[in-house]
Design an enzyme around this catalytic site. Sequence first.
Site, short mmCIF file in Angstrom:
data_model
loop_
_atom_site.label_atom_id
_atom_site.label_comp_id
_atom_site.label_asym_id
_atom_site.label_seq_id
_atom_site.Cartn_x
_atom_site.Cartn_y
_atom_site.Cartn_z
CG MET A 1 -0.09 -5.70 3.46
SD MET A 1 -1.10 -5.69 1.96
CE MET A 1 -0.30 -4.36 1.03
NE ARG B 1 9.48 -31.46 14.60
CZ ARG B 1 10.70 -31.17 14.14
NH1 ARG B 1 11.26 -31.94 13.21
NH2 ARG B 1 11.37 -30.12 14.59
CB CYS C 1 0.94 -2.51 4.77
SG CYS C 1 0.79 -3.61 6.18
CG HIS D 1 9.58 -24.93 11.77
ND1 HIS D 1 9.63 -24.99 13.14
CD2 HIS D 1 10.80 -25.34 11.33
CE1 HIS D 1 10.84 -25.41 13.52
NE2 HIS D 1 11.57 -25.62 12.44
CB THR E 1 2.22 -2.78 10.93
OG1 THR E 1 0.99 -3.23 10.30
CG2 THR E 1 1.98 -1.45 11.61
N GLY E 2 2.88 -4.46 8.20
CA GLY E 2 2.84 -5.85 7.71
C GLY E 2 1.63 -6.60 8.26
CB ILE E 3 -0.30 -6.19 11.36
CG1 ILE E 3 0.95 -6.35 12.24
CG2 ILE E 3 -1.49 -6.87 12.03
CD1 ILE E 3 0.89 -5.56 13.54
CG ASP F 1 -0.32 0.17 2.54
OD1 ASP F 1 0.93 0.23 2.60
OD2 ASP F 1 -1.05 0.26 3.55
C1 RB5 Z 1 -1.70 2.69 6.74
O1 RB5 Z 1 -1.68 3.86 7.50
C2 RB5 Z 1 -1.50 1.48 7.64
O2 RB5 Z 1 -2.62 1.34 8.48
C3 RB5 Z 1 -1.28 0.23 6.83
O3 RB5 Z 1 -0.22 0.42 5.99
C4 RB5 Z 1 -0.97 -1.03 7.63
O4 RB5 Z 1 0.05 -0.80 8.56
C5 RB5 Z 1 -2.10 -1.76 8.20
O5 RB5 Z 1 -1.94 -2.80 8.83
#
Ligand code: RB5
Length: 147
Positions: free
Chosen positions: A73, A134, A67, A100, A69-71, A10
Amino acid sequence: MEKILAIASDHAGYALKVQIKKHLDDKGIRYIDFGTNDTASCHYPDFAHKLCEAIQKGECDKGILVCGTGIGMSMVANKHSGIRAACCSDTFSTHATRQHNDANVLCMGERVVGPGLACDMVDLFLNTEFEGGRHATRVEMVMSYDK
Ligand code: RB5
């Protein structure tokens, strides 16, 4: 058949994506960029979805999502059948999630990791094999939730 890497971001991950693409270019690694194409504000689910669809269709075998944080996404990517996305910010986790979890999508945050670390993570993600054994049983259990 050679599979092509998918990459997307993004606006908040755009600058890091550009640096990762340069790293991939320097190494001669082919990729398809599913956007975004600048730092104008946009919605990360749109780009995660495009990348995951390309993997689901078999056009690409692995993906990198960036993005802030990556979270976000990783949350979107893991809603897609067949996708195993790992949000990482260190090399140990990146290596381990290939060995893994057989992760096929690496997510990271431009506001979390610097470009040097990000490129090291990309190299590990692309060059580390799944260990199977495993871990294969466990990955099959994870994927059973797709059904
Ligand atoms: C954008 O401000 C931010 O929220 C996005 O890039 C991302 O971190 C969401 O998880």
